[in-house]
Design an enzyme around this catalytic site. Structure first.
Site, PDB file in Angstrom:
ATOM      1  N   THR A 107      29.100 -75.178 -37.111  1.00 55.30           N
ATOM      2  CA  THR A 107      29.436 -74.862 -38.031  1.00 55.30           C
ATOM      3  C   THR A 107      30.108 -75.809 -39.683  1.00 55.30           C
ATOM      4  O   THR A 107      31.027 -75.152 -40.250  1.00 55.30           O
ATOM      5  CB  THR A 107      31.033 -74.488 -37.802  1.00 55.30           C
ATOM      6  OG1 THR A 107      32.075 -76.552 -37.153  1.00 55.30           O
ATOM      7  CG2 THR A 107      30.555 -73.118 -36.765  1.00 55.30           C
ATOM      8  N   GLU A 129      39.319 -72.635 -46.327  1.00 55.25           N
ATOM      9  CA  GLU A 129      39.508 -72.058 -47.436  1.00 55.25           C
ATOM     10  C   GLU A 129      40.925 -71.435 -47.143  1.00 55.25           C
ATOM     11  O   GLU A 129      40.981 -69.733 -47.266  1.00 55.25           O
ATOM     12  CB  GLU A 129      38.092 -71.827 -47.921  1.00 55.25           C
ATOM     13  CG  GLU A 129      37.155 -72.576 -47.946  1.00 55.25           C
ATOM     14  CD  GLU A 129      35.660 -71.987 -48.441  1.00 55.25           C
ATOM     15  OE1 GLU A 129      34.368 -72.803 -48.965  1.00 55.25           O
ATOM     16  OE2 GLU A 129      35.339 -70.959 -47.812  1.00 55.25           O
ATOM     17  N   THR A 145      30.790 -71.947 -59.619  1.00 55.09           N
ATOM     18  CA  THR A 145      31.160 -72.116 -60.877  1.00 55.09           C
ATOM     19  C   THR A 145      31.780 -73.155 -61.325  1.00 55.09           C
ATOM     20  O   THR A 145      31.745 -73.730 -60.290  1.00 55.09           O
ATOM     21  CB  THR A 145      31.513 -71.122 -61.365  1.00 55.09           C
ATOM     22  OG1 THR A 145      32.622 -71.331 -60.724  1.00 55.09           O
ATOM     23  CG2 THR A 145      30.557 -69.524 -61.264  1.00 55.09           C
TER      24      THR A 145
END
Length: 473
Positions: A241, A328, A473
């Protein structure tokens, strides 16, 4: 006999600046390496590192947006090592995974000299060119070590990469940076922390641990283990992972090292989940150079094997849990423990299903004691034996971190009257344990069992979507 251990994880942070708000998340750590105040306690300000191992990190600019932060890391041993690694089961295995497998197989896990890692680009699904890039990274480190690989001399450096899939590495940048990193190799805490920082992507903090311990055959002899890992998303085991590099100065044969690592990974990195995705790159490697001396561990019957297994497994669990704490957008660290199962495999399957359930994860983020979602996940778990889950025997509860009495939600299939105010208080805490009792009774009862499974996971927040929506981005 258990080994004595000392964990070096000191609260505080010494070099990476804190964000002005103290709570902001770095959507791209290459743009902003601010460490949220709540995470600073997980970053060590000191450590004790294995003899003969050196670390470094340097800036290559793998991503054009990264103009200054380290993104190439080296871990090298002053003497050849035994090495073992566990790799992702994803069918699209990245070039560095394939190359590292080749290095280990060619050398049969012996005479490995180190690991080179880059962040910012995964070098995955990049064809023959990507394989050549990974091989050139290994060869460049060997050249810097003064042991260049040739047609007759096999490579001795493992390779790892992390970042965006499907893009070629800016290989010339990396090859030009490897000698720079090599020239700054050091045994200092600063060097190890810089290397740990260099392997980060969406991580909000570098994950680095070290421990000292003793072994039964040499109770007055101090050994050391250190490790770093990265990972905040695309986390669900099988292995694996994430990226993890563990080093120890204990003398261990390649065969024994492989067994030790496999056992440790199955109880640590294979027991965590962030989002249910298994990456193309993930690797956990263990290097042992024997620099501290003493008896070599060669087989499971060796005097120090069991104690070393205990140390390694505990250490790997601590590293794996850091990954979950940096999930996250995560606001919670959740332990799910499944008790009284007919088999450990079934217990782990149920724990895994709960850990990756989006409905469970979002309920926890919303501080909603919606235990029906937990029960639903238990009920649709695939691949377990008939009779493992019997509704009339199943109980679910929340275990508070303050040690107070469990909050019972379901007992033997019957719903409890839930104190919603207490439930809300429990769910305010960052840490939570969910206990699922399958009611299988004690081991040995006919048709029943007392096996246990455990997983560590985090919640899902709005921020998880933002981070992954903005990833390129």
């Amino acid at each position: 006999m258990k080994a004595h251990q000392s964990l070096h994880v000191v609260a505080g942070f010494v070099r990476f600046p804190m964000s002005k708000t103290g709570q902001s998340r770095c959507y791209s750590i290459l743009k902003d390496i601010s460490i949220p105040a709540s995470k600073q306690k997980f970053v060590p300000s000191s450590g004790t590192y294995p003899k003969g191992f050196l670390a470094a990190g340097a800036h290559a600019g793998v991503k054009e947006s990264n103009t200054q932060f380290p993104d190439v890391a080296l871990i090298c041993s002053e003497t050849p090592c035994s090495a073992a690694a566990v790799f992702t089961t994803n069918k699209f295995q990245a070039a560095p995974v394939q190359v590292s497998k080749q290095v280990l197989e060619a050398r049969e896990g012996a005479d490995i000299t180190g690991v080179v890692i880059n962040s910012g680009c995964a070098n995955a699904v990049t064809g023959k060119g990507g394989l050549e890039d990974a091989k050139s990274m290994s060869a460049k480190v060997d050249e810097c070590n003064g042991t260049p690989s040739t047609s007759s001399k096999r490579p001795s450096t493992l390779v790892m990469s992390t970042g965006v899939i499907g893009q070629r590495l800016p290989i010339e940048k990396i090859l030009n940076t490897i000698p720079v990193a090599h020239s700054s190799l050091s045994s200092t805490h600063k060097a190890w922390l810089t290397a740990a920082r260099a392997i980060c992507t969406t991580d909000t903090f570098p994950k680095l641990l070290s421990r000292t311990f003793t072994l039964p055959s040499s109770p007055n002899h101090t050994y050391r283990i250190a490790g770093m890992t990265k990972g905040a998303g695309m986390i669900h085991p099988n292995m694996a992972t994430l990226l993890g590099i563990l080093c120890t100065d204990v003398p261990i044969s390649p065969a024994a090292l492989k067994l030790l690592l496999s056992h440790a990974v199955s109880r640590s990195f294979n027991c965590i989940s962030i989002d249910g995705d298994t990456s193309t790159n993930d690797t956990v490697a263990l290097l042992a150079n024997g620099a501290a001396g003493g008896q070599t561990i060669t087989t499971p019957s060796s005097p120090n094997y069991a104690a070393m297994q205990t140390v390694l497994t505990s250490f790997a669990q601590s590293l794996a849990q850091l990954v979950v704490r940096d999930g996250e957008g995560a606001t919670k660290f959740v332990t799910v423990r499944v008790l009284n199962s007919p088999s450990q495999a079934d217990a782990r399957a149920i724990a895994s299903t709960i850990a990756r359930s989006p409905l469970v994860k979002t309920a926890l983020y919303g501080k909603d004691a919606n235990w029906g979602r937990i029960l639903c996940a238990i009920g649709y778990t695939q691949g377990i034996q008939a009779g493992t889950v019997v509704p009339e025997r199943t109980s679910v509860s929340f275990k508070p971190v303050d040690g107070s009495e469990e909050l019972k939600l379901l007992v033997n299939g019957e719903p409890e009257i839930v104190d919603e105010e207490r439930a809300a208080r429990i769910l305010q805490d960052e840490d939570l344990e969910i206990v699922v009792d399958l009611g299988g009774g004690e081991r040995g009862e006919e048709g029943m069992g007392g096996e246990e499974g455990i997983y560590w996971f985090c919640d899902f927040s709005h921020e998880y979507v933002t981070i992954n929506g903005d990833y390129r981005t």
